[in-house]
Design a protein around this motif. Structure first.
Motif, short mmCIF file in Angstrom:
data_model
loop_
_atom_site.label_atom_id
_atom_site.label_comp_id
_atom_site.label_asym_id
_atom_site.label_seq_id
_atom_site.Cartn_x
_atom_site.Cartn_y
_atom_site.Cartn_z
N PHE A 127 -70.52 5.29 -19.31
CA PHE A 127 -70.92 3.86 -20.07
C PHE A 127 -71.08 3.93 -21.88
O PHE A 127 -71.38 2.93 -22.17
N ALA A 128 -71.39 4.39 -22.09
CA ALA A 128 -71.66 4.81 -23.65
C ALA A 128 -70.17 4.96 -24.18
O ALA A 128 -70.20 3.90 -25.11
N VAL A 129 -69.15 5.16 -23.62
CA VAL A 129 -68.20 4.79 -24.54
C VAL A 129 -67.32 3.51 -23.83
O VAL A 129 -66.77 2.53 -24.69
N MET A 130 -68.02 2.62 -22.98
CA MET A 130 -68.02 1.11 -22.34
C MET A 130 -68.61 0.67 -23.97
O MET A 130 -67.94 -0.82 -24.07
N GLU A 131 -69.54 0.99 -24.12
CA GLU A 131 -70.35 0.00 -24.73
C GLU A 131 -69.45 0.00 -26.17
O GLU A 131 -69.94 -0.35 -26.82
N ILE A 132 -69.12 0.98 -26.67
CA ILE A 132 -67.91 1.04 -27.71
C ILE A 132 -67.34 0.02 -27.61
O ILE A 132 -66.70 -0.23 -28.44
N ILE A 133 -66.41 0.33 -26.31
CA ILE A 133 -64.95 -0.30 -26.61
C ILE A 133 -65.19 -1.51 -26.12
O ILE A 133 -63.73 -2.05 -26.38
N ARG A 134 -66.27 -2.43 -25.51
CA ARG A 134 -65.99 -3.41 -24.84
C ARG A 134 -65.71 -4.61 -25.78
O ARG A 134 -66.50 -4.21 -26.90
N ASN A 135 -65.16 -5.86 -25.38
CA ASN A 135 -65.39 -6.88 -26.13
C ASN A 135 -66.86 -7.28 -27.14
O ASN A 135 -66.14 -7.52 -28.62
N GLU A 136 -68.14 -7.44 -26.80
CA GLU A 136 -69.07 -7.33 -27.51
C GLU A 136 -69.67 -5.63 -27.86
O GLU A 136 -70.77 -5.96 -28.13
N GLY A 137 -68.53 -5.37 -27.76
CA GLY A 137 -68.84 -3.74 -28.39
C GLY A 137 -68.88 -3.30 -29.00
O GLY A 137 -68.67 -4.08 -30.77
N VAL A 138 -69.45 -1.94 -30.36
CA VAL A 138 -69.82 -1.74 -31.39
C VAL A 138 -68.38 -2.44 -31.86
O VAL A 138 -68.29 -2.17 -32.96
N ILE A 139 -67.07 -1.49 -32.34
CA ILE A 139 -66.04 -1.44 -32.44
C ILE A 139 -65.56 -3.56 -32.73
O ILE A 139 -65.53 -3.80 -33.95
N ASN A 140 -65.58 -3.82 -31.41
CA ASN A 140 -65.34 -5.24 -31.60
C ASN A 140 -66.47 -5.91 -32.19
O ASN A 140 -66.09 -6.90 -33.83
N SER A 141 -67.56 -6.33 -32.29
CA SER A 141 -68.38 -6.40 -33.46
C SER A 141 -68.62 -6.36 -34.25
O SER A 141 -68.28 -7.28 -35.59
N VAL A 142 -67.93 -4.95 -35.30
CA VAL A 142 -68.16 -4.66 -36.96
C VAL A 142 -66.67 -5.01 -37.26
O VAL A 142 -67.00 -5.60 -38.22
N LEU A 143 -64.99 -5.12 -36.15
CA LEU A 143 -64.22 -5.60 -37.16
C LEU A 143 -64.23 -7.31 -37.23
O LEU A 143 -63.84 -7.77 -38.28
N ILE A 144 -65.04 -8.03 -36.85
CA ILE A 144 -65.29 -9.44 -36.54
C ILE A 144 -66.19 -9.27 -37.45
O ILE A 144 -66.33 -10.38 -38.13
N LYS A 145 -67.45 -8.47 -37.54
CA LYS A 145 -68.54 -9.12 -38.95
C LYS A 145 -67.60 -8.98 -40.05
O LYS A 145 -68.23 -9.84 -41.26
N ILE A 146 -66.59 -8.40 -40.19
CA ILE A 146 -65.67 -7.68 -41.56
C ILE A 146 -64.86 -8.60 -41.98
O ILE A 146 -64.39 -8.69 -42.49
N GLY A 147 -64.86 -9.50 -41.03
CA GLY A 147 -63.58 -10.59 -40.56
C GLY A 147 -62.10 -10.13 -40.63
O GLY A 147 -61.69 -10.55 -41.09
N LEU A 148 -61.87 -8.59 -40.33
CA LEU A 148 -60.46 -8.37 -39.84
C LEU A 148 -60.19 -8.80 -38.87
O LEU A 148 -58.60 -9.00 -38.41
N ILE A 149 -61.18 -9.21 -37.74
CA ILE A 149 -60.81 -9.94 -36.36
C ILE A 149 -61.55 -11.51 -36.21
O ILE A 149 -62.43 -11.44 -36.53
N SER A 150 -61.08 -12.28 -35.61
CA SER A 150 -61.84 -13.24 -35.24
C SER A 150 -61.94 -13.07 -33.84
O SER A 150 -62.44 -13.74 -33.22
N GLU A 151 -60.73 -13.01 -32.92
CA GLU A 151 -61.38 -12.75 -31.36
C GLU A 151 -61.43 -11.07 -30.89
O GLU A 151 -60.46 -10.64 -31.66
#
Ligand SMILES: Nc1ncnc2c1ncn2[C@@H]1O[C@H](COP(=O)(O)OP(=O)(O)OP(=O)(O)O)[C@@H](O)[C@H]1O
Ligand SMILES: [Mg+2]
Lengths: 356, 298
Positions: free
Chosen positions: B133-157
């Motif tokens: 579940f920890a891995v899931m938390e990191i890679i899910r759509n609202e997870g750590v990676i996606n949130s950070v990437l969206i925050k810094i504007g690298l991706i929009s979706e």
């Protein structure tokens, strides 16, 4: 030619810092059999590893044939090492081990094969070429390690106590063999040992080390006959230390008054004391017994027969022990007996003033 | 009585607890599974004691629902293939990451090595579900990676990472990495590092030292580590279930399905035996290949 200047090495930092090499200055000539001699922990391996490139010196310069090598990684230095534990590759045969360096230099296959053949012959291991290194004896492993390091024809061969794991007889044989190999190949050998006899018999020149410093550099005879410091005199051979006072210095010789009041002529080294109290060293075989009234007087405490020679232990009147060594003659009758009052004499010039 | 027969007796005596446990825990159940695979499925799970080869037929083939023609079971074959593929990927990635890790630890001062190994082992002592579940938390759509990437504007979706083969591989890699690091580290620690120095001294570049000296010497550890990662990956069940989200089924999930919702125990049994067979074949090939290279070397 290897030129080392102002080299030092400090391991660690802060409170745990340890300086293993202090201001090493030495020039090693081409084709020289140069020995680093010193007690355990004095920094011999560290100095050797600095030349090989496994230790990064803290200060100083190191050139081989005028070329700075400190900036080069081990595999780019024209230097090969015979490791103390041989470090033969256990997954390769004897021949593959010997050919490894040439292979890494991308030499042609035919050349590798012929050089490996020559090397096998040189160390008399041709019969064992296809054995794994775990299937040969310690002495044979030692020879393979030697052949492996010699095969790429390095300019300098570094040997870290290569004979220390061998038994006495094999060791003597290998000493002769090493000398022969060095003469045949004309490669500069830098040889590490803590065995003074090995150093004296094999070397062109010896550097005596202690506590990270080189104390004296010279030929075997020079080092043995004219030790410059108490440590050198003590470490190499047996020595009597006699206290005295410098009265007059004239070039290489000085007049030293012993505690008995007698004045002797002693050799003075550069940088030695020119006045005041000094210690002089006298080798046991350079001194002899006489009737009381010698340079030093005392009582014969012990007579020990050693076969080739006899040792006489004299308790001197000032309380120290002086040892005299006399070569035995066939069927000679022992003329002295324990408890006898005796004198100690030695010729002018055999005494050596030590730097402190 | 000779000493030899005596010691042979003692040996058997010493072996007997292990043999007893092995026969109860491994051989027995295996036999039951084998027998079940030749029986008929009960209506509500379980088995009916009628001999049938239906289960084995269904492992590889299926009858068309409408016209009763027989064809390969695409669904099953694609799951077999995915299992093998993802397990191989996991093993390769674990090796690529685990080997340098083991090297790093083995070259630390002796006093620090145990601490580093502890760091590698800590996740291993954590519950498998929690780690997954920890891995899931990191890679899910609202997870750590996606949130950070969206925050810094690298991706929009958000990038869809969860419920993909990537997610399953990543999860298995994370879970099984210690099984690679441990044996590789063990053989590396035993290695005499003066051999590495000797190779450097003899003009070998870093890459060649690795290839010609380090790798051959730690190969037993690499072989052991690869087997230890590959086999549990092939039978993995929790990780593909959670991170594959029912879309990226693997063999373990397929088997579970037959014992559960599918109510087809014989098919589950036949699939289990198939998994075992794949493992055996893979092992034989792998060990052969590793051994061959050894003999061609020396
Ligand atoms: N990597 C290191 N870190 C800290 N100290 C070191 C290191 N290598 C060597 N030393 C210290 O430097 C000193 C000299 O070591 P070195 O190995 O050069 O001695 P040596 O003269 O070769 O001794 P031996 O005859 O026992 O081989 C020793 O006191 C040793 O503890
Ligand atoms: Mg040493």
């Amino acid at each position: 030619m290897i030129e080392i200047a102002g080299l030092s090495k400090t391991f660690g930092s802060g409170a745990s810092a340890f300086t293993a090499l202090k201001d090493i200055n030495v020039t090693i000539q081409e084709n020289e059999f140069f020995t680093l001699l010193g007690p355990s922990g004095c920094g011999k391996t560290t100095l050797l590893r600095s030349i090989a490139g496994f230790v990064d010196p803290s200060t100083g310069t190191l050139t081989i044939n005028g070329e700075d090598i400190l900036s080069k990684p081990p595999f780019a230095r024209p230097v090969n090492t015979v490791f103390q534990n041989y470090a033969l590759f256990p997954h390769m045969t004897v021949a593959e081990n010997i050919g490894f360096g040439l292979e890494m230099q991308d030499r042609p296959k035919a050349e590798i094969k012929s050089v490996v053949g020559d090397m096998l012959e040189l160390v008399q291991m041709t019969q064992m070429a296809d054995r794994m290194t775990s299937q040969i004896s310690g002495g044979q492993q030692q020879r393979v390690a030697l052949a492996r390091a010699l095969a790429p024809k390095p300019e300098v061969l570094l040997l870290d106590e290569p004979l220390s794991a061998l038994d006495f007889k094999l060791r003597k044989e290998m000493q002769i063999e090493l000398k022969r190999l060095q003469a045949e190949t004309g490669i500069t050998f830098v040889f590490v040992t803590h065995d003074q006899e090995e150093a004296l018999t094999m070397s062109d020149r010896i550097a005596v080390m202690n506590a990270g410093r080189i104390l004296q550099i010279g030929g075997p005879k020079d080092i043995y006959d004219h030790p410059a410091e108490r440590f050198v005199a003590d470490f190499i051979g047996d020595t009597n230390f006699v206290d005295g006072e410098v009265k007059k210095v004239a070039g290489e010789t000085a007049q030293v008054q012993l505690q008995s009041g007698k004045v002797i002529k002693a050799r003075n080294v550069a940088g030695g004391a020119t006045s005041g109290p000094v210690t002089v060293a006298v080798r046991p075989e350079h001194a002899d017994l006489s009737a009381p009234g010698g340079l030093i007087d005392g009582t014969l405490k012990n007579i020990i027969y050693f076969g080739t020679d006899t040792h006489y232990h004299v308790q001197t009147d000032d309380g120290s022990t002086f040892v005299i060594r006399r070569q035995n003659q066939p069927d000679a009758v022992e003329a002295h007996e324990v408890g006898e009052k005796v004198g100690v004499t030695f010729n002018a010039g055999v005494a050596q003033i030590l730097r402190d | 009585m000779s000493n030899e027969t005596q010691s042979a007796k003692t040996r058997w005596l010493l072996l007997s607890p292990a043999l007893f446990i092995l026969s109860i825990a491994a051989a027995g159940p295996l036999l039951i599974v084998l027998v079940y695979s030749f029986l008929t499925a009960g209506d509500y799970g379980g088995v009916v004691w009628d001999f049938s080869t239906d289960a084995w037929f269904n492992v590889f083939a299926e009858k068309d629902f409408f016209d009763d023609t027989i064809g390969f079971s695409d669904a099953h074959l694609s799951i077999f293939w995915r299992s093998v593929k993802l397990s191989l990927m996991t093993t390769i990635v674990a090796l690529l990451v685990g080997f340098p890790t083991a090297y790093f630890i083995a070259t630390r001062p002796e006093s620090q090595r145990n601490a580093w190994m502890l760091l590698i082992m800590v996740p291993f002592w954590t519950n498998l579900l929690i780690r997954t579940f920890a891995v899931m938390e990191i890679i899910r759509n609202e997870g750590v990676i996606n949130s950070v990437l969206i925050k810094i504007g690298l991706i929009s979706e958000p990038i869809q990472m969860l419920y993909t083969e990537f997610a399953v591989t990543l999860g298995m890699f994370y879970v099984f990495l210690p099984l690679m690091v441990l044996p590789v580290y063990a053989s590396m620690e035993r290695m005499d590092f003066s051999l590495v120095e000797a190779a450097y001294d003899l003009y070998a570049s870093r890459w060649r030292v690795l290839k010609r000296v380090i790798f051959p010497l730690v190969k037993p550890g690499v072989v052991a580590g690869s087997i230890l990662v590959f086999i549990p990956s092939l039978g993995a069940y929790v990780t593909p279930r959670v991170l594959g989200g029912g879309k990226q089924l693997m063999l373990g999930n397929l088997i579970e399905l037959q014992y559960g919702q599918g109510r087809n125990w014989p098919l589950g049994a036949a699939l289990s035996i198939t998994l075992l067979a794949i493992v055996m074949v893979a092992l034989i090939f792998y060990v052969r290949a590793a051994g061959d290279e050894e003999t061609s070397h020396g």
